[in-house]
Design an enzyme around this catalytic site. Structure first.
Site, mmCIF file in Angstrom:
data_model
loop_
_atom_site.group_PDB
_atom_site.id
_atom_site.type_symbol
_atom_site.label_atom_id
_atom_site.label_comp_id
_atom_site.label_asym_id
_atom_site.label_seq_id
_atom_site.Cartn_x
_atom_site.Cartn_y
_atom_site.Cartn_z
ATOM 1 N N HIS A 135 -44.569 -12.977 -24.700
ATOM 2 C CA HIS A 135 -43.153 -12.979 -25.084
ATOM 3 C C HIS A 135 -42.686 -14.394 -25.458
ATOM 4 C CE1 HIS A 135 -38.840 -11.954 -24.945
ATOM 5 N NE2 HIS A 135 -38.723 -13.139 -24.365
ATOM 6 N N GLU A 136 -43.049 -15.366 -24.644
ATOM 7 C CA GLU A 136 -42.621 -16.751 -24.915
ATOM 8 C C GLU A 136 -43.220 -17.257 -26.238
ATOM 9 O OE1 GLU A 136 -40.249 -18.255 -23.368
ATOM 10 O OE2 GLU A 136 -40.085 -16.577 -21.976
ATOM 11 N N HIS B 94 -41.296 -16.185 -29.240
ATOM 12 C CA HIS B 94 -40.153 -17.039 -29.624
ATOM 13 C C HIS B 94 -40.602 -18.198 -30.521
ATOM 14 C CE1 HIS B 94 -36.879 -15.259 -27.404
ATOM 15 N NE2 HIS B 94 -37.509 -15.350 -26.238
ATOM 16 N N GLU C 201 -34.323 -11.967 -28.678
ATOM 17 C CA GLU C 201 -35.172 -11.451 -27.593
ATOM 18 C C GLU C 201 -35.980 -10.240 -28.076
ATOM 19 O OE1 GLU C 201 -35.914 -12.985 -25.058
ATOM 20 O OE2 GLU C 201 -34.288 -14.387 -24.788
HETATM 21 ZN ZN LIG Z 1 -37.146 -14.465 -24.399
#
Ligand SMILES: [Zn+2]
Length: 268
Positions: free
Chosen positions: A132-133, A136, A191
């Site tokens: 997930h990171e 980004h 997100e």
């Molecule tokens: Zn996030």
């Protein structure tokens, strides 16, 4: 387990002291910093990259990075084995031995995982968070957030006065930029993008995307159970009604793609 409900922005750490074991994340924050509107300053990619590198180096120097032979680092190396880049951005992974629960990825591909997050996540879940990171970073959210922090704070007086040369930053400015790397808050749509992009990243690297769903569920449950104001939860789930939707959406995607949900393993 150690108490981990530390909210990073409340910390005022001393830069000069040696870092004890299980320390809090070191972010020196200017108490009177006032957010200013980003100016239309020309900042080249090379300058941006230099500032990112300087900030990551500052964070690594001022926080307890665990050595290669430490069990946390060994676990992270094993977990990320064979994962060397994200769409051409070279990745490097380190563990900070701090009590905050958090993880962050920087525009230059530096990924920092906190030991206390590793304490509560099993391997699939931890990889889900990392995915997930990195999502980004791949969607350039991290770069945008860093640029904003750079222009609204560290370089608020502009870079033009230095003739276009990247201005030298003070220790406290670097601390502020470090804080922006760790605590960047993204919009709900960002997100969602990071969820999808992180999912793709996990699949591309042969990891089970259910890990991300399970990590979200765990963080969500932890918050409900303890009411803990954990910085990572606040960063990850800035809007609660959306949290369930995100979990549901990623679960449906993993199911549709035919992935089997791994059994829940005990945390470390
Ligand atoms: Zn996030």
């Amino acid at each position: 387990m150690r108490k981990f409900s530390v909210y990073i922005f409340t910390l005022v750490c001393c830069l000069a002291t040696a870092m004890p074991v299980g320390a809090q994340l070191n972010l020196k924050k200017l108490g009177n910093a006032v957010a200013k509107t980003a100016q239309a300053v020309t900042l080249t990619d090379a300058q941006m990259a230099a500032y990112v590198k300087e900030s990551v180096d500052w964070m690594d120097k001022n926080n307890p990075v665990l050595p290669e032979d430490n069990p946390y680092t060994v676990r992270l190396r094993k977990l990320t084995e064979g994962i060397t880049d994200a769409d051409g951005i070279p990745l490097n992974f380190k563990v900070y031995h701090v009590i905050d629960i958090n993880a962050f990825a920087c525009p230059d591909g530096s990924v920092r995982v906190f030991s206390s997050l590793m304490d509560i996540m099993d391997d699939d879940e931890l990889m889900g968070i990392i995915g997930h990171e990195i999502g980004h970073v791949l969607k350039h959210h991290s770069k945008k957030a860093f640029r904003t922090a750079l222009l609204t704070d560290a370089l608020k007086d502009g870079v033009s006065s230095t003739g276009g040369v990247a201005a030298a930053l003070s220790d406290s400015q670097l601390g502020d930029l470090g804080a922006s790397l760790v605590n960047s808050k993204f919009s709900q749509s960002q997100e969602k993008e990071a969820d999808d992009c992180g999912y793709d990243f996990l699949v591309k690297n042969g990891r089970n995307p259910w890990g991300m769903v399970m990590a979200f569920e765990k963080l969500s449950q932890l918050e409900q159970k303890s009411g803990a104001k954990m910085s990572y939860i606040q960063k990850m789930f800035s809007s609660h009604p959306e949290t369930k939707d995100r979990i549901k959406r990623m679960s449906q995607r993993a199911t549709k793609d035919g992935y089997q949900r791994p059994e829940v393993k005990a945390a470390e």
